[in-house]
Design a protein around this motif. Structure first.
Motif, mmCIF file in Angstrom:
data_model
loop_
_atom_site.group_PDB
_atom_site.id
_atom_site.type_symbol
_atom_site.label_atom_id
_atom_site.label_comp_id
_atom_site.label_asym_id
_atom_site.label_seq_id
_atom_site.Cartn_x
_atom_site.Cartn_y
_atom_site.Cartn_z
ATOM 1 N N ALA A 151 0.816 -1.213 0.000
ATOM 2 C CA ALA A 151 0.000 0.000 0.000
ATOM 3 C C ALA A 151 0.849 1.262 0.000
ATOM 4 C CB ALA A 151 -0.926 0.008 1.214
ATOM 5 N N ARG A 152 0.260 2.337 -0.562
ATOM 6 C CA ARG A 152 0.792 3.685 -0.411
ATOM 7 C C ARG A 152 0.165 4.264 0.857
ATOM 8 N NH1 ARG A 152 -1.683 5.897 -5.765
ATOM 9 N NH2 ARG A 152 -3.321 4.590 -4.870
ATOM 10 N N VAL A 153 0.998 4.611 1.823
ATOM 11 C CA VAL A 153 0.519 4.995 3.150
ATOM 12 C C VAL A 153 0.901 6.432 3.459
ATOM 13 C CG1 VAL A 153 0.702 4.525 5.632
ATOM 14 C CG2 VAL A 153 0.637 2.624 3.996
ATOM 15 N N GLY A 154 -0.062 7.190 3.954
ATOM 16 C CA GLY A 154 0.201 8.524 4.474
ATOM 17 C C GLY A 154 -0.027 8.535 5.973
ATOM 18 N N VAL A 155 0.818 9.239 6.693
ATOM 19 C CA VAL A 155 0.683 9.374 8.149
ATOM 20 C C VAL A 155 0.672 10.857 8.470
ATOM 21 C CG1 VAL A 155 1.670 8.880 10.412
ATOM 22 C CG2 VAL A 155 1.929 7.214 8.555
ATOM 23 N N ARG A 192 14.582 9.571 9.240
ATOM 24 C CA ARG A 192 15.589 8.645 9.769
ATOM 25 C C ARG A 192 15.007 7.261 10.040
ATOM 26 N NH1 ARG A 192 16.857 11.219 14.228
ATOM 27 N NH2 ARG A 192 16.088 9.744 15.759
ATOM 28 N N LEU A 193 13.717 7.210 10.381
ATOM 29 C CA LEU A 193 13.076 5.933 10.683
ATOM 30 C C LEU A 193 12.587 5.201 9.440
ATOM 31 C CD1 LEU A 193 11.022 6.788 13.904
ATOM 32 C CD2 LEU A 193 13.276 5.723 13.724
ATOM 33 N N GLY A 194 12.749 5.818 8.269
ATOM 34 C CA GLY A 194 12.431 5.096 7.045
ATOM 35 C C GLY A 194 11.318 5.660 6.197
ATOM 36 N N ALA A 195 10.754 6.819 6.564
ATOM 37 C CA ALA A 195 9.720 7.417 5.717
ATOM 38 C C ALA A 195 10.323 7.740 4.347
ATOM 39 C CB ALA A 195 9.168 8.685 6.356
ATOM 40 N N ASP A 196 9.581 7.439 3.292
ATOM 41 C CA ASP A 196 10.048 7.758 1.945
ATOM 42 C C ASP A 196 10.009 9.252 1.681
ATOM 43 O OD1 ASP A 196 10.417 5.011 0.636
ATOM 44 O OD2 ASP A 196 8.414 4.851 1.513
ATOM 45 N N ALA A 197 9.128 9.956 2.391
ATOM 46 C CA ALA A 197 9.089 11.416 2.324
ATOM 47 C C ALA A 197 8.548 11.926 3.645
ATOM 48 C CB ALA A 197 8.211 11.890 1.167
ATOM 49 N N ALA A 198 9.113 13.045 4.113
ATOM 50 C CA ALA A 198 8.630 13.693 5.331
ATOM 51 C C ALA A 198 8.331 15.140 4.966
ATOM 52 C CB ALA A 198 9.671 13.615 6.437
ATOM 53 N N VAL A 199 7.069 15.521 5.027
ATOM 54 C CA VAL A 199 6.597 16.775 4.458
ATOM 55 C C VAL A 199 5.752 17.533 5.478
ATOM 56 C CG1 VAL A 199 6.641 15.872 2.103
ATOM 57 C CG2 VAL A 199 4.581 15.575 3.494
ATOM 58 N N THR A 200 5.455 18.792 5.164
ATOM 59 C CA THR A 200 4.593 19.570 6.060
ATOM 60 C C THR A 200 3.122 19.222 5.875
ATOM 61 O OG1 THR A 200 4.559 21.370 4.450
ATOM 62 C CG2 THR A 200 6.208 21.496 6.205
ATOM 63 N N GLU A 201 2.762 18.736 4.681
ATOM 64 C CA GLU A 201 1.369 18.356 4.415
ATOM 65 C C GLU A 201 1.345 17.300 3.317
ATOM 66 O OE1 GLU A 201 -2.513 20.631 2.630
ATOM 67 O OE2 GLU A 201 -1.486 21.567 4.335
ATOM 68 N N LEU A 202 0.513 16.293 3.489
ATOM 69 C CA LEU A 202 0.413 15.249 2.478
ATOM 70 C C LEU A 202 -0.055 15.847 1.157
ATOM 71 C CD1 LEU A 202 -1.265 12.291 4.423
ATOM 72 C CD2 LEU A 202 1.174 12.684 4.004
ATOM 73 N N ALA A 203 0.535 15.385 0.057
ATOM 74 C CA ALA A 203 0.198 15.950 -1.239
ATOM 75 C C ALA A 203 -0.102 14.892 -2.296
ATOM 76 C CB ALA A 203 1.345 16.837 -1.732
ATOM 77 N N GLY A 204 0.093 13.653 -1.984
ATOM 78 C CA GLY A 204 -0.144 12.609 -2.975
ATOM 79 C C GLY A 204 -1.516 11.991 -2.833
ATOM 80 N N GLU A 205 -1.654 10.801 -3.377
ATOM 81 C CA GLU A 205 -2.878 10.010 -3.222
ATOM 82 C C GLU A 205 -2.468 8.695 -2.572
ATOM 83 O OE1 GLU A 205 -6.544 9.517 -6.082
ATOM 84 O OE2 GLU A 205 -5.073 7.964 -6.573
ATOM 85 N N TYR A 206 -3.237 8.262 -1.593
ATOM 86 C CA TYR A 206 -2.824 7.143 -0.765
ATOM 87 C C TYR A 206 -3.929 6.097 -0.674
ATOM 88 C CZ TYR A 206 0.381 10.853 0.545
ATOM 89 O OH TYR A 206 1.285 11.885 0.490
ATOM 90 N N ASP A 207 -3.492 4.860 -0.468
ATOM 91 C CA ASP A 207 -4.435 3.773 -0.227
ATOM 92 C C ASP A 207 -4.961 3.812 1.210
ATOM 93 O OD1 ASP A 207 -3.960 2.374 -2.815
ATOM 94 O OD2 ASP A 207 -1.942 2.147 -1.996
ATOM 95 N N VAL A 208 -4.070 4.205 2.131
ATOM 96 C CA VAL A 208 -4.410 4.296 3.552
ATOM 97 C C VAL A 208 -3.795 5.568 4.110
ATOM 98 C CG1 VAL A 208 -4.148 3.238 5.832
ATOM 99 C CG2 VAL A 208 -4.433 1.780 3.820
ATOM 100 N N LEU A 223 -8.958 12.478 4.294
ATOM 101 C CA LEU A 223 -9.918 12.028 3.281
ATOM 102 C C LEU A 223 -9.652 12.634 1.913
ATOM 103 C CD1 LEU A 223 -13.093 11.934 5.461
ATOM 104 C CD2 LEU A 223 -12.245 10.063 4.069
ATOM 105 N N SER A 224 -9.227 13.879 1.864
ATOM 106 C CA SER A 224 -8.997 14.518 0.559
ATOM 107 C C SER A 224 -7.814 13.889 -0.170
ATOM 108 C CB SER A 224 -8.782 16.019 0.730
ATOM 109 O OG SER A 224 -7.593 16.287 1.435
ATOM 110 N N ARG A 225 -6.883 13.305 0.566
ATOM 111 C CA ARG A 225 -5.711 12.678 -0.044
ATOM 112 C C ARG A 225 -5.857 11.172 -0.208
ATOM 113 N NH1 ARG A 225 -3.523 16.306 -3.045
ATOM 114 N NH2 ARG A 225 -3.182 18.264 -1.935
ATOM 115 N N LEU A 226 -7.031 10.672 0.055
ATOM 116 C CA LEU A 226 -7.286 9.234 -0.025
ATOM 117 C C LEU A 226 -7.822 8.874 -1.409
ATOM 118 C CD1 LEU A 226 -7.242 6.855 2.056
ATOM 119 C CD2 LEU A 226 -9.668 7.311 2.424
ATOM 120 N N ARG A 227 -7.333 7.800 -1.981
ATOM 121 C CA ARG A 227 -7.855 7.352 -3.271
ATOM 122 C C ARG A 227 -9.291 6.858 -3.105
ATOM 123 N NH1 ARG A 227 -8.789 2.019 -3.157
ATOM 124 N NH2 ARG A 227 -7.361 0.602 -2.105
#
Length: 311
Positions: A151-155, A192-208, A223-227
């Motif tokens: 999955a593509r995951v946003g936190v 450092r813990l392994g995030a592929d990107a660390a940003v101020t606000e999610l900008a992609g589209e995610y499965d979760v 919800l706006s960034r959720l596929r």
């Protein structure tokens, strides 16, 4: 004994309190380390179901009188209702929580039901032991999302729970994990813990998307960034406002899942995962400094990311 006590709105104090006595079916735990949770910071600043005076603390580990190292599962369900029969003791209508409805781990000793104890393997680090409880929250949230390998995951939020979600998703085979936080320091830790990107606000589209903040704005962002067809899992408890476009949720057949605490299997899984984690983002302080550390975090300090108090 010494304990940090919630004494009134916005106030915690170090006090001498009565020694706890273990009743039938209970065990006395000599606390070694206990974590300060964001829910406690919010609960003291804006009191609700935590009623002072109260020794809080629901993320703790210690030793029993016979020397066993143990970690405590603080969720006390009734074990007899329809929800408990379904394995949903974490949302039992009669549930209580150690450190919320009865004294917890912000003291030198605490009496808890023996059934709450998990004996730790030899060599289990005390820092890791105190992180088991927040880690179990992330394990449960990942399970609710379907444990979707690939999955593509946003936190949203790189506090302790958000970082735990990152680490659990990584161990579960997520294909890409992006973490959003306003703090540059916390974004650096996520990277450092392994995030592929660390940003101020999610900008992609995610499965979760995991919302570990719980504000109206982060609800909307999750919800706006959720596929379409994806799942937003809400763990944060900051605001009561939902804040999202319900029509977009319907048209995109998106799901919002509330995630509260964990079950016994989630807790056990956390015990197995945490020893392998990089916990360099966790800081420890003597219990005697607890009121000062707690008050600083409650008033908006962003560091440390996770504070543990040691006895």
């Amino acid at each position: 004994m010494k304990a940090m006590v919630f004494t009134g709105p916005g106030v915690v104090e170090m006090r001498d309190v009565a020694e706890p006595a273990a009743g039938p079916g209970e065990t006395l735990v000599h606390v070694v380390t206990t974590g300060i949770c964001g829910s406690e910071l919010h609960g003291v600043k804006t009191p609700g179901f935590r009623v002072p005076p109260l020794v809080m603390g629901h993320e703790f580990a210690g030793r029993t009188d016979d020397g066993r190292a143990v970690v405590v599962n603080p969720i006390l369900s009734c074990g007899a209702c329809d929800l408990c029969a379904l394995g949903l003791g974490n949302v039992c209508r009669k549930r209580e929580i150690v450190g919320v409805h009865r004294p917890g781990g912000f003291g030198e000793r605490v009496a808890v039901p023996t059934s709450t104890l998990t004996v730790l393997p030899d060599g289990f680090a005390w820092t890791a032991a105190a992180i088991v409880e927040p880690a179990a929250n992330a394990v449960h949230a990942w399970s609710l999302a379907g444990a979707p390998a690939g999955a593509r995951v946003g936190v949203i939020g790189a506090g302790a729970i958000g970082l735990a979600c990152l680490l659990v998703a990584a161990s579960g085979g997520a294909a890409r994990i992006e973490v959003a936080d306003r703090s540059e320091h916390r974004r650096a830790i996520a990277g450092r813990l392994g995030a592929d990107a660390a940003v101020t606000e999610l900008a992609g589209e995610y499965d979760v998307v995991f919302d570990a903040v719980g504000a109206a704005a982060t609800h909307e962002q999750s919800l706006s960034r959720l596929r379409p067809g994806g799942a937003a899992v809400w763990l944060g408890l900051l605001d009561t406002d939902a804040g999202f476009d319900a029509a977009a949720l319907v048209r995109g057949e998106k799901r919002v899942l509330g995630s509260f605490a964990y079950g016994a299997a989630d807790f056990a899984r956390a015990v197995s995962l945490v020893p392998a984690w990089d916990l360099s983002w966790v800081d420890t302080y003597p219990l005697g400094d607890g009121a000062e550390v707690f008050t600083s975090l409650m008033n908006g300090a962003t560091a440390p990311v996770k504070a543990l108090l040691t006895v």
